[in-house]
Motif scaffolding. Structure first.
Motif, PDB file in Angstrom:
ATOM      1  N   VAL A 197      48.592  63.486  27.485  1.00 41.85           N
ATOM      2  CA  VAL A 197      47.286  63.981  27.911  1.00 41.85           C
ATOM      3  C   VAL A 197      46.822  65.064  26.951  1.00 41.85           C
ATOM      4  CG1 VAL A 197      47.559  63.433  30.360  1.00 41.85           C
ATOM      5  CG2 VAL A 197      48.316  65.651  29.514  1.00 41.85           C
ATOM      6  N   ASP A 198      45.512  65.176  26.802  1.00 44.26           N
ATOM      7  CA  ASP A 198      44.902  66.292  26.095  1.00 44.26           C
ATOM      8  C   ASP A 198      44.549  67.337  27.137  1.00 44.26           C
ATOM      9  OD1 ASP A 198      44.961  65.012  23.584  1.00 44.26           O
ATOM     10  OD2 ASP A 198      43.104  63.947  24.045  1.00 44.26           O
ATOM     11  N   VAL A 199      44.795  68.596  26.813  1.00 44.63           N
ATOM     12  CA  VAL A 199      44.562  69.682  27.764  1.00 44.63           C
ATOM     13  C   VAL A 199      43.709  70.753  27.107  1.00 44.63           C
ATOM     14  CG1 VAL A 199      45.668  71.454  29.184  1.00 44.63           C
ATOM     15  CG2 VAL A 199      46.786  69.243  28.876  1.00 44.63           C
ATOM     16  N   LYS A 200      42.732  71.242  27.860  1.00 43.94           N
ATOM     17  CA  LYS A 200      41.907  72.351  27.391  1.00 43.94           C
ATOM     18  C   LYS A 200      41.710  73.317  28.554  1.00 43.94           C
ATOM     19  CE  LYS A 200      37.716  73.357  24.865  1.00 43.94           C
ATOM     20  NZ  LYS A 200      36.543  72.777  24.173  1.00 43.94           N
ATOM     21  N   LYS A 201      42.130  74.558  28.346  1.00 48.00           N
ATOM     22  CA  LYS A 201      42.040  75.611  29.367  1.00 48.00           C
ATOM     23  C   LYS A 201      42.694  75.172  30.675  1.00 48.00           C
ATOM     24  CE  LYS A 201      37.914  77.718  27.468  1.00 48.00           C
ATOM     25  NZ  LYS A 201      36.549  78.166  27.701  1.00 48.00           N
ATOM     26  N   GLY A 202      43.851  74.517  30.541  1.00 48.29           N
ATOM     27  CA  GLY A 202      44.622  74.128  31.717  1.00 48.29           C
ATOM     28  C   GLY A 202      44.127  72.875  32.427  1.00 48.29           C
ATOM     29  N   LYS A 203      43.103  72.231  31.918  1.00 51.73           N
ATOM     30  CA  LYS A 203      42.544  71.023  32.542  1.00 51.73           C
ATOM     31  C   LYS A 203      42.776  69.824  31.635  1.00 51.73           C
ATOM     32  CE  LYS A 203      40.408  73.269  35.880  1.00 51.73           C
ATOM     33  NZ  LYS A 203      40.789  73.168  37.249  1.00 51.73           N
ATOM     34  N   ILE A 204      43.071  68.693  32.233  1.00 52.88           N
ATOM     35  CA  ILE A 204      43.235  67.456  31.470  1.00 52.88           C
ATOM     36  C   ILE A 204      41.865  66.974  31.024  1.00 52.88           C
ATOM     37  CG2 ILE A 204      43.946  65.036  31.573  1.00 52.88           C
ATOM     38  CD1 ILE A 204      46.060  65.883  33.640  1.00 52.88           C
ATOM     39  N   THR A 205      41.751  66.746  29.702  1.00 52.86           N
ATOM     40  CA  THR A 205      40.473  66.305  29.138  1.00 52.86           C
ATOM     41  C   THR A 205      40.534  64.883  28.577  1.00 52.86           C
ATOM     42  OG1 THR A 205      41.008  67.299  27.004  1.00 52.86           O
ATOM     43  CG2 THR A 205      39.777  68.662  28.570  1.00 52.86           C
ATOM     44  N   GLY A 206      41.718  64.315  28.488  1.00 53.89           N
ATOM     45  CA  GLY A 206      41.833  62.957  27.976  1.00 53.89           C
ATOM     46  C   GLY A 206      43.227  62.395  28.179  1.00 53.89           C
ATOM     47  N   TYR A 207      43.291  61.080  28.184  1.00 60.06           N
ATOM     48  CA  TYR A 207      44.541  60.349  28.380  1.00 60.06           C
ATOM     49  C   TYR A 207      44.741  59.399  27.210  1.00 60.06           C
ATOM     50  CZ  TYR A 207      43.830  61.906  33.178  1.00 60.06           C
ATOM     51  OH  TYR A 207      43.615  62.664  34.293  1.00 60.06           O
ATOM     52  N   GLN A 208      45.950  59.336  26.680  1.00 59.60           N
ATOM     53  CA  GLN A 208      46.252  58.421  25.584  1.00 59.60           C
ATOM     54  C   GLN A 208      47.516  57.645  25.901  1.00 59.60           C
ATOM     55  OE1 GLN A 208      46.362  59.950  21.556  1.00 59.60           O
ATOM     56  NE2 GLN A 208      47.677  58.280  20.894  1.00 59.60           N
ATOM     57  N   VAL A 209      47.499  56.358  25.566  1.00 65.42           N
ATOM     58  CA  VAL A 209      48.681  55.514  25.706  1.00 65.42           C
ATOM     59  C   VAL A 209      48.960  54.832  24.375  1.00 65.42           C
ATOM     60  CG1 VAL A 209      48.409  55.069  28.180  1.00 65.42           C
ATOM     61  CG2 VAL A 209      47.333  53.548  26.537  1.00 65.42           C
ATOM     62  N   ASN A 210      50.221  54.601  24.098  1.00 68.50           N
ATOM     63  CA  ASN A 210      50.656  53.774  22.982  1.00 68.50           C
ATOM     64  C   ASN A 210      51.260  52.532  23.593  1.00 68.50           C
ATOM     65  OD1 ASN A 210      49.919  55.599  20.910  1.00 68.50           O
ATOM     66  ND2 ASN A 210      51.763  56.773  21.311  1.00 68.50           N
ATOM     67  N   LEU A 211      50.676  51.392  23.260  1.00 66.33           N
ATOM     68  CA  LEU A 211      51.093  50.117  23.833  1.00 66.33           C
ATOM     69  C   LEU A 211      51.786  49.253  22.788  1.00 66.33           C
ATOM     70  CD1 LEU A 211      47.714  49.151  25.559  1.00 66.33           C
ATOM     71  CD2 LEU A 211      49.696  50.154  26.675  1.00 66.33           C
ATOM     72  N   LEU A 212      52.775  48.512  23.213  1.00 68.30           N
ATOM     73  CA  LEU A 212      53.355  47.446  22.416  1.00 68.30           C
ATOM     74  C   LEU A 212      52.852  46.148  23.034  1.00 68.30           C
ATOM     75  CD1 LEU A 212      57.001  48.735  21.894  1.00 68.30           C
ATOM     76  CD2 LEU A 212      55.064  48.898  20.332  1.00 68.30           C
ATOM     77  N   VAL A 213      51.991  45.457  22.317  1.00 66.76           N
ATOM     78  CA  VAL A 213      51.343  44.252  22.824  1.00 66.76           C
ATOM     79  C   VAL A 213      52.007  43.021  22.215  1.00 66.76           C
ATOM     80  CG1 VAL A 213      49.169  42.986  22.966  1.00 66.76           C
ATOM     81  CG2 VAL A 213      49.165  45.486  23.115  1.00 66.76           C
ATOM     82  N   THR A 214      52.390  42.086  23.066  1.00 66.16           N
ATOM     83  CA  THR A 214      53.059  40.858  22.639  1.00 66.16           C
ATOM     84  C   THR A 214      52.086  39.689  22.719  1.00 66.16           C
ATOM     85  OG1 THR A 214      55.164  41.678  23.509  1.00 66.16           O
ATOM     86  CG2 THR A 214      55.011  39.306  23.078  1.00 66.16           C
ATOM     87  N   PHE A 215      52.062  38.886  21.658  1.00 69.05           N
ATOM     88  CA  PHE A 215      51.240  37.684  21.676  1.00 69.05           C
ATOM     89  C   PHE A 215      51.992  36.538  20.997  1.00 69.05           C
ATOM     90  CE2 PHE A 215      50.218  40.044  17.908  1.00 69.05           C
ATOM     91  CZ  PHE A 215      50.000  39.112  16.899  1.00 69.05           C
ATOM     92  N   ILE A 216      51.652  35.307  21.396  1.00 70.66           N
ATOM     93  CA  ILE A 216      52.308  34.116  20.855  1.00 70.66           C
ATOM     94  C   ILE A 216      51.566  33.678  19.600  1.00 70.66           C
ATOM     95  CG2 ILE A 216      52.905  31.689  21.297  1.00 70.66           C
ATOM     96  CD1 ILE A 216      52.959  32.422  24.296  1.00 70.66           C
TER      97      ILE A 216
END
Length: 67
Positions: free
Chosen positions: A46-65
């Motif tokens: 999460v990104d935090v500014k002044k003690g508040k969450i300002t954004g969410y980030q995920v790193n995904l491993l995506v599988t495809f055929i």
């Protein structure tokens, strides 16, 4: 029949939630990749500014055929 898969890493962000970030990453993957079968959430932060969450980030491993 045997299939061969490939895994790629995608980072996605949202101002709302981890779930929205995951969906954004999968939506973008579907625009470019065919036969997406699964995704693994490798990291979250999460990104935090002044003690508040300002954004969410995920790193995904995506599988495809591969065709």
């Amino acid at each position: 029949m045997t299939s061969v898969t490939r895994v790629i890493k995608i980072s996605a962000q949202s101002k709302n939630s981890f779930e929205d970030a995951i969906q954004a990453g999968l939506d973008r993957a579907e625009k470019t990749l065919r036969n997406v079968t699964s995704a693994w959430v490798k990291d979250q932060r999460v990104d935090v500014k002044k003690g508040k969450i300002t954004g969410y980030q995920v790193n995904l491993l995506v599988t495809f055929i591969l065709d």
